[in-house]
Design an enzyme around this catalytic site. Structure first.
Site, PDB file in Angstrom:
ATOM      1  N   GLU A 486       0.832  -1.210   0.000  1.00 27.49           N
ATOM      2  CA  GLU A 486       0.000   0.000   0.000  1.00 27.49           C
ATOM      3  C   GLU A 486       0.870   1.266   0.000  1.00 27.49           C
ATOM      4  OE1 GLU A 486      -2.794  -0.370   3.189  1.00 27.49           O
ATOM      5  OE2 GLU A 486      -3.817  -2.062   2.268  1.00 27.49           O
ATOM      6  N   GLU A 632      -5.733  -8.807   0.485  1.00 29.23           N
ATOM      7  CA  GLU A 632      -6.108  -8.939   1.900  1.00 29.23           C
ATOM      8  C   GLU A 632      -7.600  -8.678   2.034  1.00 29.23           C
ATOM      9  OE1 GLU A 632      -3.868  -6.408   4.533  1.00 29.23           O
ATOM     10  OE2 GLU A 632      -2.007  -6.708   3.416  1.00 29.23           O
TER      11      GLU A 632
END
Length: 882
Positions: A486, A632
């Protein structure tokens, strides 16, 4: 309304001209927010309120552009993570000055006055990481400024926390620098003295009150009388701020640097998130501070003039770390949309006047609707018999007692899980995975991106140490390298924006050179906030405008190399972060009453809507054929009212049934994406940003035992997962509260200490051990400390308030664990383990200052939690006890 606004604004301009502010007053402008205000609006707010000094936490192009051509004095910061490169390479300092200072100077440029190198770099929590980097970095920045011809006009300093100095007698006049920092502080002071720069210190009276039960409340403000004052050889200190400043003055005198000026770099009062954090108290504090400054009188030890002061802060920031408390997002004197929170006379005259707001500014619409789709979460896989096709799991190891990797690999095999995602390359884990058919995605932490992007040799070394070293006939079945995690989060302030793709290219080049590039793909896991939908409809998805060029480059790389777009999605956070979010929409059994209508298409789960928002964004960018992997997705089981085993079971059962249908989403109907569940095991040393649930994402508990029935095939059978086998536990004994101890008055303090040094996340409201009374709360805290300390006898004492028992004290939902025996793990990875195994949408910080964008390190003790841990609980506990 427009006519009324015009009249109102005209009235304000006529009768309330731009404010006169107290001499030396400035403000901190932070931008850790999901929806930051337009910098041009903010600059006009500063001008309209007469604020002539601003402190920035890093150099940001749009902010510096907005400040250009004004007379506002600017102090611009450099984050701690840049100190190493700045200290080692003068060329880095030259490049920084060129990009962030000289590029914005000229006739209509920025009025730079200071460069703040690092932020509180000597905090004990950093374990000395920056002790020997800060001064060399300062010297290189000053050298670069001098070389650019602006060193005389722009000073260099470093903002420090007030804990760099102490007073052994509690009297300000006895202030000295901390012994362990004496040499470092001498070097810093010598630098400041030589270059006529100020000593910058951050001071927070609110934290004195918040962190210290019994602290005299009036002493945190400025209307204190002698009953709560500090007597220092006849001098009365009636505010802790003045006493703190003079402790520094005394320390500077002892160090023979009495003439160094002082700037208070941060001081303020939050307005929400704690019993003391109210608009009433904030108004009281600021009005007292401003009156104090307006007197133009110094402190007893420096009586001529009060230091310059930068209020913390200008605006609320809803993505700030909640260390050390929930109030962290509420320090602004303005709310997130630029509206003043309370009357405040910046001149210090004490008039009940309002701060000026920017005219015609319409507050942003509620963020709920946007976040429903910008933060949606996904789970996916193709149907199969035992385990749905495409189903994988994340395996994190941020735990005080990690399971033996061989046991974990057997758990994966026993449950038919054929895909695993690792957050970094760890030797014992890769060794355990060798010789299996489990497909492995191995990660590289963000902190390695800079070196990987700059030096191909680093990428070669990483591939050699962490990929080719584990390949062969009985090697690891690598399928992906996940470069960064990220990296484009807004909280990182663009740190990794220009590093990620070059790092990916170097890693792929090294894989190709090693002859494995065709078999091992390269991608980067991204957060769902890289794309948006202006209409809230998935079919209108686009990449964020500020990331458009970057995302185009990433997508072009993925398309060219047949790699997938990896996105992390969390429906739980939609529900947790947004009051009023329709709960059924976070799951998969939703009906039309809570669905999203997109031109006749009904989205009944936020996960599917989020996936299709990305599909639409890829189509707009002309990369419709790039496959998607949900890197995720999951649901925690404790630490919040929504984080329960019941909800986790409901979520996963819905997800797995969804995957087993082998139907895609409306915009990609053929096949559901591959999905990696987050996560395999609970991790008791994870950062608790953004919530206490962070340590409870596992479908298995820390010891490898399943938490709830779960049919990985998606057929909905009430079957159990296969747990870890041959797990070795410590003795069957627990540490509990001793009711018979004589010093019961010390119990709240001892419990608070235990919770600040272990994991008490099960005690927060709504968690599995909450609401069970004083005895149970104390026992939970004491036992967790005892177990995480390997059942050391001395760890169950607490001055007689704890005792060891042989009978399990577990009660209902509240489980008292016995710790497992663990092994020492090692890693031959060239990049160390990430601080947190799941990137949250928040920046993290170990201090009350907001601008450190990396995750907080655990303390030197592996059992220590961040300070936030259980100030909520301690408050509740103390109320119950008293």
């Amino acid at each position: 309304m427009l006519g009324a606004q015009v009249f109102l604004w005209a009235y304000i301009l006529i009768f309330f001209p731009a404010s006169v502010v107290a001499q030396g007053l400035g403000v901190n402008w932070g931008v850790i927010a999901s929806h930051p205000l337009d910098p041009k609006i903010v600059v006009n707010m500063l001008k309209d309120n007469g604020i002539k000094k601003v402190k920035l936490f890093h150099a940001q192009h749009d902010i510096l552009t907005a400040l250009s051509g004004t007379d506002i004095e600017v102090m611009v910061g450099i984050p701690n993570h840049s100190l190493e490169s700045l200290s080692e390479k003068y060329s880095v300092a030259q490049a920084w000055v060129k990009a962030n200072i000289t590029a914005y100077m000229g006739k209509k440029g920025v009025n730079f006055k200071y460069v703040a190198v690092g932020n509180e770099p000597f905090l004990a929590a950093y374990n000395g990481t920056y002790n020997n980097l800060t001064l060399p970095a300062m010297k290189n920045i000053l050298k670069a400024l001098n070389e650019a011809g602006v060193g005389k006009d722009i000073k260099v300093s470093t903002p420090l926390n007030g804990d760099v100095y102490i007073t052994p007698t509690y009297k300000p006049s006895d202030g000295i620098f901390r012994h362990d920092l004496a040499d470092i502080m001498n070097g810093i002071c010598e630098f400041l003295h030589k270059n006529n720069a100020a000593f910058i210190v951050n001071i927070y009276p609110f934290l004195n009150l918040y962190q210290n039960p019994g602290f005299p409340e009036p002493y945190a403000f400025f209307d204190n009388d002698d009953s709560n004052s500090m007597d220092d050889h006849g001098v009365k200190y009636r505010s802790v701020l003045d006493a703190n400043i003079d402790t520094l003055v005394a320390a500077l005198k002892v160090a023979n640097f009495s003439d160094i000026p002082i700037i208070v770099g941060e001081v303020g009062w939050p307005t929400d998130g704690n019993i003391y954090a109210t608009t009433k108290n904030a108004k009281k504090f600021y009005n007292g501070l401003l009156k104090r400054m307006a007197k133009n009188e110094g402190t007893p030890l420096r009586p001529k003039r009060y230091p310059d002061v930068y209020m913390f802060s200008l605006l609320d920031e809803d993505l700030k770390s909640i260390d050390p408390g929930m109030f962290e997002r509420h320090w602004g004197i303005f709310s997130f949309d630029g509206q003043p929170k309370f009357p405040m006379d910046l001149s210090g005259k004490g008039q009940n006047k309002s701060l000026v707001v920017e005219p015609f500014f319409e507050p942003a619409p509620t963020m709920l609707g946007a976040q429903v789709f910008l933060w949606a979460y996904i789970l996916i896989f193709f149907p199969a018999s035992v385990v749905a096709q495409g189903l994988g799991v994340n395996w994190g190891v941020i735990a005080s007692h990690p399971l033996d990797p061989k046991i974990v690999v057997n758990m994966l095999k026993d449950n038919g899980i054929k895909k695993v995602k690792l957050f970094h390359a760890q030797h014992d884990i890769l060794t355990a995975l060798s010789g299996t058919d489990i497909e492995v995605m191995v990660g590289i932490p963000n902190h390695s991106l800079e070196s990987l992007s700059e030096k191909y040799s680093v990428a070669q070394a990483w591939v050699k140490a962490n990929i080719t070293a584990y390949m062969g006939k009985k090697g690891v079945n690598f399928k992906y390298v996940a470069v960064g995690n990220e990296p484009f989060l807004a909280a990182y302030n663009g740190t990794y924006n220009n590093l990620t793709l070059p790092a990916m290219k170097n890693i792929l080049k090294a894989l190709n050179e090693a002859g494995v590039g065709k078999d091992i793909k390269v991608s980067t896991p991204l957060n769902g906030d890289v794309y948006i939908t202006p209409t809230y409809k998935p079919s209108d998805g686009i990449f964020r405008h500020d990331l458009a060029d970057i995302m185009n480059g990433i997508c072009e790389f993925l398309h060219k190399n047949n790699a997938a777009f990896i996105v992390n999605i969390y429906p739980f956070l939609n529900l947790y972060q947004n009051p009023g979010f329709p709960e059924p929409y976070a799951f998969f059994d939703n009906d039309d009453s809570n669905s999203m209508d997109d031109h006749g298409v009904k989205y009944r789960s936020v996960l599917d809507a989020n996936i299709d928002t990305l599909v639409a964004a890829l189509k707009v960018a002309n990369f419709s054929d790039i496959p998607i992997i949900v890197g995720e997705v999951g649901w925690p089981t404790d630490g919040n009212i929504y984080a329960t085993t019941k909800n986790a079971k409901k979520f996963y059962n819905g997800l797995l049934k969804r995957m087993a249908k082998n139907e895609g989403t409306p915009l990609r109907p053929k096949q559901y994406p591959d999905v990696y569940m987050f996560s395999l095991l609970d991790e008791d040393l994870k950062s608790i940003d953004p919530g206490m649930f962070e340590r409870h994402w596992g479908i298995f508990s820390f010891d490898g035992q399943p938490k709830f029935p779960m049919d990985l095939s998606g057929k909905g059978q009430n079957k159990s997962l296969v747990g870890g086998k041959n797990v070795k536990y410590m003795e069957k004994q627990w540490c509990v509260y001793n009711k018979d101890a004589s010093n019961q008055k010390d119990l709240p303090v001892k419990v608070a200490w235990a919770c600040n040094n272990t994991d008490c996340t099960t005690l927060v409201p709504g968690a599995s051990c909450s609401g069970m009374g004083i005895d149970m709360n104390a026992s939970v805290a004491f036992n967790m400390y005892y177990q995480m300390a390997n059942q050391t006898k001395g760890a169950c004492d607490f001055e007689g308030l704890a005792k060891i028992v042989k009978r399990d004290p577990s009660n209902g939902t509240c489980r008292f664990p016995i710790m497992i025996k663990t092994i020492q793990t090692t890693s031959n990875s060239s990049a160390s383990a990430p601080k947190s195994s799941r990137s949250s949408t928040y920046s993290s910080s170990t201090s009350h200052s907001p601008f450190e964008t990396h995750s907080p390190s655990p303390s030197s003790s592996p059992f220590h939690s961040p300070l936030l841990i259980f100030q909520i609980f301690v408050g509740i506990f103390t109320i119950w006890f008293v």
